[in-house]
Structures are given as C-alpha cells and as structure tokens.
Design an enzyme around this catalytic site. Structure first.
Site, mmCIF file in Angstrom:
data_model
loop_
_atom_site.group_PDB
_atom_site.id
_atom_site.type_symbol
_atom_site.label_atom_id
_atom_site.label_comp_id
_atom_site.label_asym_id
_atom_site.label_seq_id
_atom_site.Cartn_x
_atom_site.Cartn_y
_atom_site.Cartn_z
ATOM 1 N N LYS A 125 18.230 57.040 10.829
ATOM 2 C CA LYS A 125 16.886 57.524 11.183
ATOM 3 C C LYS A 125 15.826 56.551 10.697
ATOM 4 C CE LYS A 125 15.627 58.773 6.800
ATOM 5 N NZ LYS A 125 14.599 58.179 5.987
ATOM 6 N N ASP A 183 18.269 64.869 4.211
ATOM 7 C CA ASP A 183 18.261 64.229 5.528
ATOM 8 C C ASP A 183 19.491 64.562 6.371
ATOM 9 O OD1 ASP A 183 15.858 62.975 4.998
ATOM 10 O OD2 ASP A 183 16.796 61.102 4.320
HETATM 11 O O1 C5P Z 1 18.027 65.346 -0.868
HETATM 12 P P1 C5P Z 1 18.481 64.001 -1.321
HETATM 13 O O2 C5P Z 1 19.746 64.060 -2.113
HETATM 14 O O3 C5P Z 1 18.545 63.009 -0.203
HETATM 15 O O4 C5P Z 1 17.349 63.460 -2.289
HETATM 16 C C1 C5P Z 1 17.563 62.367 -3.133
HETATM 17 C C2 C5P Z 1 16.465 62.327 -4.180
HETATM 18 O O5 C5P Z 1 15.215 61.995 -3.559
HETATM 19 C C3 C5P Z 1 16.197 63.640 -4.879
HETATM 20 O O6 C5P Z 1 17.028 63.783 -5.997
HETATM 21 C C4 C5P Z 1 14.727 63.500 -5.296
HETATM 22 O O7 C5P Z 1 14.609 62.698 -6.443
HETATM 23 C C5 C5P Z 1 14.147 62.702 -4.149
HETATM 24 N N1 C5P Z 1 13.535 63.581 -3.122
HETATM 25 C C6 C5P Z 1 12.322 64.204 -3.408
HETATM 26 N N2 C5P Z 1 11.738 65.006 -2.462
HETATM 27 C C7 C5P Z 1 12.317 65.191 -1.256
HETATM 28 C C8 C5P Z 1 13.550 64.551 -0.937
HETATM 29 C C9 C5P Z 1 14.130 63.746 -1.910
HETATM 30 O O8 C5P Z 1 11.765 64.043 -4.492
HETATM 31 N N3 C5P Z 1 11.724 65.970 -0.350
#
Ligand code: C5P
Length: 306
Positions: free
Chosen positions: A11, A141
């Site tokens: 993406k 994502d």
């Molecule tokens: O959800 P995902 O594992 O991809 O997110 C990785 C990291 O990115 C999270 O641990 C957080 O630190 C940050 N994040 C965030 N806010 C979001 C998505 C991700 O702070 N909406």
C-alpha cells in the site's frame, strides 16, 4: 488440498493524518490507502503432524524477515488454525517483492496472504468480516491488505470505508538503504510535536476530490503524510530523493507510511519509465520500483494438490 498460494499487495498512503497518542500507545489516524501492484506471495503447505508453523522466505529483503512467531504470517496461520480447530501444522513459504520495513505494509501483506491461504487450506470457511477482525488483531494495516483498492482507514487505520476513486495511477517507489521502525517514527513525530495541541485528523477534501475525478496531477499536489517530518528527521538523506523527483517533474511525492520508501506519481507511461530510471540511480536510493494502483486485495492465486 495440500498446498495453497495467495498474494497480497503493498500500500501507499495518499493521506496520513496522525492524531494524538492514545492511552493504548496507538495514534488515532485518518489514512487514505491505495493498494499497488507490488505483491508478496505466501504458499501454505500441509506439514507432518506436530511440526507446527514453519516459515521460509525468499526475495526482496528476505534476510531481514523474522522466522519466529514475531512473523505476522506465522501469527496469521496460528489464528486461522485456532478458528478452524485444526492443529497448526503448516509450512509457509513467502516470496517477497515488497520492501521490508519500508512503510509499504509488507508484513501486513504477508499476514493477509497467509490468512487467505490458510483459510482455504484448512477449509475454515471464514467470511470477510471474520478475516477482517482477525487481521485487525494482527496489525493496523492487515485489514487493508485484505480489502485492497482505495479506502479510508480510521481508528488505528483498521476501520475501512471504500473510497470513490477513478482512474489508474502510476507510482514509482524509491527504496532506501536500510529500514525505519514504525514505533520509532511515531515516537519521533510525538517528540517533534512536543506539547503543541494536536488537531483531530480528518479526511482531506483535496485528496478525495482528486480521486473522484481521476486527476493524477491534482492527486500529486494533494499527497500528505504527518509522519514525513519524523521520517526525514530520522533519515535526513531522504530529502535528496525528493530533489531528484522534482527535477524529473514528478506530479507529487510523499514518504510512504512510516518510510523510508518514498512514493512519486508519474504523468504517463513514458514519464513513468523516466522517473523509474532517475530514481533508480540516485546516491541515496537502493533501487526503485514502479507499480500502478489501485489493485485488489489478498487473493488465492493457486490451489494445488502437490
Ligand atoms: O498495528 P501495527 O503493529 O502495525 O503498529 C506498529 C506500531 O506503530 C505500534 O506499536 C505503534 O507504535 C505504532 N502505531 C501507532 N498508531 C497507529 C498505528 C501504529 O502509534 N495508528
């Protein structure tokens, strides 16, 4: 069925507006995602009883991909096995085209492809809402990698609404040497904002209008990413990539997600090739790839009785 392969797209964020940090550590955001034609493939093959989930990886950045339970595809397979009430004995083989730690949701694409492949392999018969819910628990994502197309994400980015989008967009992705950690980029964004009040994120009217009219020029002028200053602060050399793209008259450019991959829009097929060559050979890019968007989300590509 002994073996099923599925693929899922990368993406790019056409808009990424980051709100305040929440109590759970995540940030509320508004993201306009577009799925692009760079795919990772996951093949799931039945394995001996007791062997558990094993994973092998080939392709772009394969040596950087973890092979333990931190691998999102492994966690996806475990989640489907639990839902299907089967023993999680499966060999996953991932073929990567999407850069690792590049801001293009490659790990999420692997999770989405593994969800779809294992659902078919184990005849779990999970419907779309169930897969989206499991996906959201794996990563913010992952739902978008399942759905694809062009969509607005809210919440952590996992709550999706399809966006009305016309036309086909020609992207060039400049891949950097090394990756950026998503939590570190969000933390740098918070640090740079300091104590200043953070506005609630809203969908950009300009981005939505450009998409509705299928106008690549208008979209190029409207690309925004609140994480871009943080990514540039952590990797200042990315600035020169934008200079090269401007010299070669890209319609617009943006750091993709948390970076360090930078995404640029081209005018037409010839300009697409010109930008690809220009961005392949800058001092601060490892390579460049071109792809069009939008494309569909995760799908089975082959189910064989091998
Ligand atoms: O959800 P995902 O594992 O991809 O997110 C990785 C990291 O990115 C999270 O641990 C957080 O630190 C940050 N994040 C965030 N806010 C979001 C998505 C991700 O702070 N909406």
């Amino acid at each position: 069925m002994q073996s099923v392969a599925a693929r899922a797209p990368a993406k790019v964020n056409l808009q990424l507006s980051v709100g305040a940090r929440r109590r759970d550590g995540f940030h509320d955001l508004v993201s306009v995602f577009q799925a692009v034609a760079l795919y990772d493939e996951v093949r799931a093959t039945r394995a001996e009883p007791g062997s558990g989930v094993t994973v092998t990886v080939e392709g772009e950045g394969a040596d950087l991909v973890p092979l333990d339970e931190t691998n999102l595809a492994v966690r996806a397979a475990l989640a489907i096995a639990e839902q299907a009430d089967v023993e999680p004995d499966v060999a996953l083989h991932i073929t990567k085209t999407i850069p690792v730690a590049g801001g293009m949701a490659g790990g999420s694409a692997d999770a989405a492809a593994a969800l779809v492949a294992c659902d078919v392999l184990w005849e779990a018969g999970l419907d779309r809402p169930a897969l989206l819910e499991i996906g959201a628990a794996l990563g913010s994502d992952v739902p978008f990698a399942l759905v694809g197309g062009t969509a607005v994400g809210t919440g952590r980015g996992e709550r999706l609404t399809p966006a009305l989008a016309r036309g086909e967009y020609r992207w060039v992705f400049a891949l950097a040497e090394g990756g950026l950690s998503t939590p570190e980029v969000f933390a740098e964004c918070d640090r740079m904002r300091g104590e200043a009040p953070v506005l609630e994120p809203r969908v950009s009217d300009r981005v939505m209008a450009a998409l509705r009219s299928g106008d690549a020029h208008a979209l190029g002028r409207s690309l925004t990413n609140d994480l871009q200053p943080a990514a540039l602060s952590l990797m200042p050399r990315l600035r020169s990539v934008f200079e090269v793209a401007a010299k070669f008259t890209a319609l617009g450019g943006v750091v993709s997600g948390s970076g360090p991959t930078c995404a640029f829009l081209a005018r037409d097929d010839l300009h697409h090739m010109e930008l690809l060559f220009a961005l392949s050979s800058t001092r601060h890019t490892r390579t460049a790839k071109r792809a069009t968007g939008p494309v569909h989300g995760a799908r089975v590509v082959e189910g064989s009785v091998r």
